[in-house]
Design a protein around this motif. Structure first.
Motif, PDB file in Angstrom:
ATOM      1  N   UNK A 174       1.136  -1.310   0.024  1.00 30.39           N
ATOM      2  CA  UNK A 174      -0.013   0.037  -0.307  1.00 30.39           C
ATOM      3  C   UNK A 174       0.759   1.612   0.088  1.00 30.39           C
ATOM      4  N   UNK A 175       1.706   1.283   0.969  1.00 33.77           N
ATOM      5  CA  UNK A 175       2.969   2.640   0.866  1.00 33.77           C
ATOM      6  C   UNK A 175       3.253   2.840  -1.084  1.00 33.77           C
ATOM      7  N   UNK A 176       3.917   1.761  -0.896  1.00 37.49           N
ATOM      8  CA  UNK A 176       4.853   1.788  -2.027  1.00 37.49           C
ATOM      9  C   UNK A 176       4.050   2.239  -3.127  1.00 37.49           C
ATOM     10  N   UNK A 177       3.152   1.907  -3.643  1.00 39.61           N
ATOM     11  CA  UNK A 177       1.696   2.222  -4.602  1.00 39.61           C
ATOM     12  C   UNK A 177       1.948   4.009  -4.103  1.00 39.61           C
ATOM     13  N   UNK A 178       0.736   3.990  -2.909  1.00 38.99           N
ATOM     14  CA  UNK A 178      -0.105   5.757  -2.982  1.00 38.99           C
ATOM     15  C   UNK A 178       1.302   6.811  -2.592  1.00 38.99           C
ATOM     16  N   UNK A 233       7.265   2.024  -6.952  1.00 38.18           N
ATOM     17  CA  UNK A 233       8.668   1.826  -6.394  1.00 38.18           C
ATOM     18  C   UNK A 233       8.649   0.604  -5.339  1.00 38.18           C
ATOM     19  N   UNK A 234       9.380   0.165  -5.157  1.00 38.18           N
ATOM     20  CA  UNK A 234       9.510  -0.941  -4.572  1.00 38.18           C
ATOM     21  C   UNK A 234      10.555  -0.186  -3.485  1.00 38.18           C
ATOM     22  N   UNK A 261      -3.415  24.276   4.499  1.00 35.93           N
ATOM     23  CA  UNK A 261      -4.791  23.433   4.276  1.00 35.93           C
ATOM     24  C   UNK A 261      -4.332  22.213   4.456  1.00 35.93           C
ATOM     25  N   UNK A 262      -5.358  20.993   4.444  1.00 39.19           N
ATOM     26  CA  UNK A 262      -4.763  19.868   4.672  1.00 39.19           C
ATOM     27  C   UNK A 262      -5.719  18.718   3.073  1.00 39.19           C
ATOM     28  N   UNK A 263      -4.455  18.108   2.653  1.00 46.06           N
ATOM     29  CA  UNK A 263      -4.496  17.108   1.631  1.00 46.06           C
ATOM     30  C   UNK A 263      -5.317  15.842   2.068  1.00 46.06           C
ATOM     31  N   UNK A 264      -5.959  15.256   1.499  1.00 45.43           N
ATOM     32  CA  UNK A 264      -6.290  14.139   1.859  1.00 45.43           C
ATOM     33  C   UNK A 264      -5.110  13.036   0.633  1.00 45.43           C
ATOM     34  N   UNK A 265      -4.752  11.813   1.461  1.00 43.58           N
ATOM     35  CA  UNK A 265      -4.062  10.795   0.362  1.00 43.58           C
ATOM     36  C   UNK A 265      -4.999   9.586   0.415  1.00 43.58           C
ATOM     37  N   UNK A 266      -5.835  10.127  -0.372  1.00 48.52           N
ATOM     38  CA  UNK A 266      -6.763   8.745  -1.047  1.00 48.52           C
ATOM     39  C   UNK A 266      -6.567   8.407  -1.798  1.00 48.52           C
ATOM     40  N   UNK A 267      -6.478   6.597  -1.195  1.00 46.49           N
ATOM     41  CA  UNK A 267      -6.569   5.064  -2.063  1.00 46.49           C
ATOM     42  C   UNK A 267      -8.197   4.869  -2.464  1.00 46.49           C
ATOM     43  N   UNK A 279     -11.059   5.253  -9.070  1.00 46.78           N
ATOM     44  CA  UNK A 279     -10.221   6.232  -9.678  1.00 46.78           C
ATOM     45  C   UNK A 279      -9.179   5.851 -10.143  1.00 46.78           C
ATOM     46  N   UNK A 280      -9.118   4.590 -10.262  1.00 45.96           N
ATOM     47  CA  UNK A 280      -8.051   3.980 -10.517  1.00 45.96           C
ATOM     48  C   UNK A 280      -8.429   2.977 -11.885  1.00 45.96           C
ATOM     49  N   UNK A 281      -7.269   3.140 -12.890  1.00 43.85           N
ATOM     50  CA  UNK A 281      -7.134   2.398 -13.994  1.00 43.85           C
ATOM     51  C   UNK A 281      -6.430   0.811 -13.915  1.00 43.85           C
ATOM     52  N   UNK A 282      -7.108   0.065 -14.939  1.00 47.33           N
ATOM     53  CA  UNK A 282      -6.656  -1.134 -14.680  1.00 47.33           C
ATOM     54  C   UNK A 282      -5.072  -1.498 -14.588  1.00 47.33           C
ATOM     55  N   UNK A 283      -4.198  -0.210 -15.638  1.00 46.88           N
ATOM     56  CA  UNK A 283      -2.808  -1.120 -15.348  1.00 46.88           C
ATOM     57  C   UNK A 283      -2.382  -0.824 -13.688  1.00 46.88           C
ATOM     58  N   UNK A 284      -3.355   0.355 -13.250  1.00 44.60           N
ATOM     59  CA  UNK A 284      -3.333   0.694 -11.776  1.00 44.60           C
ATOM     60  C   UNK A 284      -3.111  -0.788 -10.893  1.00 44.60           C
ATOM     61  N   UNK A 285      -3.979  -1.373 -11.056  1.00 43.33           N
ATOM     62  CA  UNK A 285      -3.735  -3.081 -10.056  1.00 43.33           C
ATOM     63  C   UNK A 285      -3.191  -4.231 -10.529  1.00 43.33           C
TER      64      UNK A 285
END
Length: 320
Positions: free
Chosen positions: A21-25, A30-31, A175-181, A185-191
């Motif tokens: 999860x961390x590496x993706x978001x 990147x690993x 300001x404060x921005x959410x770091x959403x997963x 909103x994810x495309x096929x390749x993201x999975x």
């Protein structure tokens, strides 16, 4: 703790899943972080709030999950604090809530440094703050995993929650921005960027309202056919799929959920027909059932039962 919370927390408490999860978001796939770099830490955020009278009161909040991440840098090992919040619905106060969690963690880290510095006999400005010029606190990042249907509809920024009498004030207010997963909103390749079952579970989350897409994942996507028991429990409890899960087996065959998806698809068309009272509802049911590749005889029987049709009437809808 609700059933949904239990399933998602147990799943994400696996360090391999958390690192994925961390590496993706955070690191764009990147690993960078490995499971061995993670250490689970206290999820309680407790901050003393002086009341100006005597003993301070305390503000306490409980996060879903917090991990310390050890990161190797040219200057040695440095640390990052990552919190995770699981959401089944769009929380309208989430930016303020996450900002509070992060601020409380920063306050706790500062308090620890100040306590350690008490033995250093500080003077001047260092004594007043309890800090040395070289003291640093680790960064804190909160990730929000949205397991609900569709897109996040709540505020994504703190500024969206604030009623500014003058727009110029925005430049002065943090300001404060959410770091959403956000699976929708994810495309096929993201999975396919994930190294664990997390990618498949998020893919199911995106497809949860689409019977045809769920069937495709079950029948055509090799990543989604067989899941770990914890991953299958997330799919079952969070997405509402009835899946026979053997507690003695580490892997669950997701094809067992196909019958449940077929029932969902039929009920969707059935409900449309009753509400509208028109032929379009029956036609939609036929279309969905055909997509699921059911035998014509099975479709005919379901139509006859649900809509009180004769055999000939059901066949007309099937062949229309």
């Amino acid at each position: 703790m609700g059933k949904n919370d239990c399933a998602t927390k147990v799943f994400l408490s696996d360090r391999r899943i958390f690192a994925d999860l961390v590496n993706y978001r955070i690191f764009g796939g990147k690993q960078v972080v490995e499971a061995s770099d993670l250490q689970e830490t206290n999820c309680d955020e407790v901050t003393p709030l002086p009341d100006g009278i005597g003993s301070p009161s305390y503000k306490e909040s409980l996060r879903d999950m917090v991990m310390n991440v050890a990161m190797r840098t040219p200057d040695g090992t440095k640390y990052l604090v990552i919190g995770v919040e699981n959401q089944m619905s769009s929380h309208l106060a989430m930016p303020a809530r996450c900002m509070l969690y992060d601020a409380m963690r920063h306050t706790e880290n500062l308090r620890r440094i100040i306590n350690d510095n008490k033995e250093k006999h500080l003077a001047g400005r260092e004594f007043l703050s309890g800090l040395c010029p070289e003291d640093r606190i680790p960064p804190v990042v909160t990730l929000v995993v949205y397991w609900g249907t569709g897109c996040w509809t709540g505020p994504r920024f703190l500024h969206e929650m604030v009623d500014y009498p003058d727009e110029q004030l925005k430049t002065l207010c943090a300001d404060y921005q959410l770091n959403l997963i956000e699976p929708a909103m994810m495309d096929e390749a993201a999975f396919h960027d994930f190294r664990t079952d997390l990618g498949a579970v998020l893919h199911y989350a995106k497809a949860q309202a689409d019977g045809g897409e769920l069937r495709r994942l079950l029948c055509e996507d090799e990543r989604c056919k067989m899941l770990s028991r914890n991953a299958a429990e997330v799919v079952q409890t969070v997405l509402g799929m009835e899946i026979p899960i053997d507690e003695n087996e580490e892997v669950t065959d997701m094809c067992k959920a196909l019958e449940q998806i077929k029932q969902w698809s039929f009920e969707e068309g059935e409900q449309t027909g009753f509400v509208k009272g028109e032929r379009t509802g029956i036609q939609k049911a036929v279309s969905i059932l055909k997509e699921l590749q059911l035998d014509m005889g099975v479709i005919q029987e379901k139509l006859m039962t649900a809509y009180s049709l004769t055999a000939d009437e059901a066949l007309k809808y099937i062949h229309n």
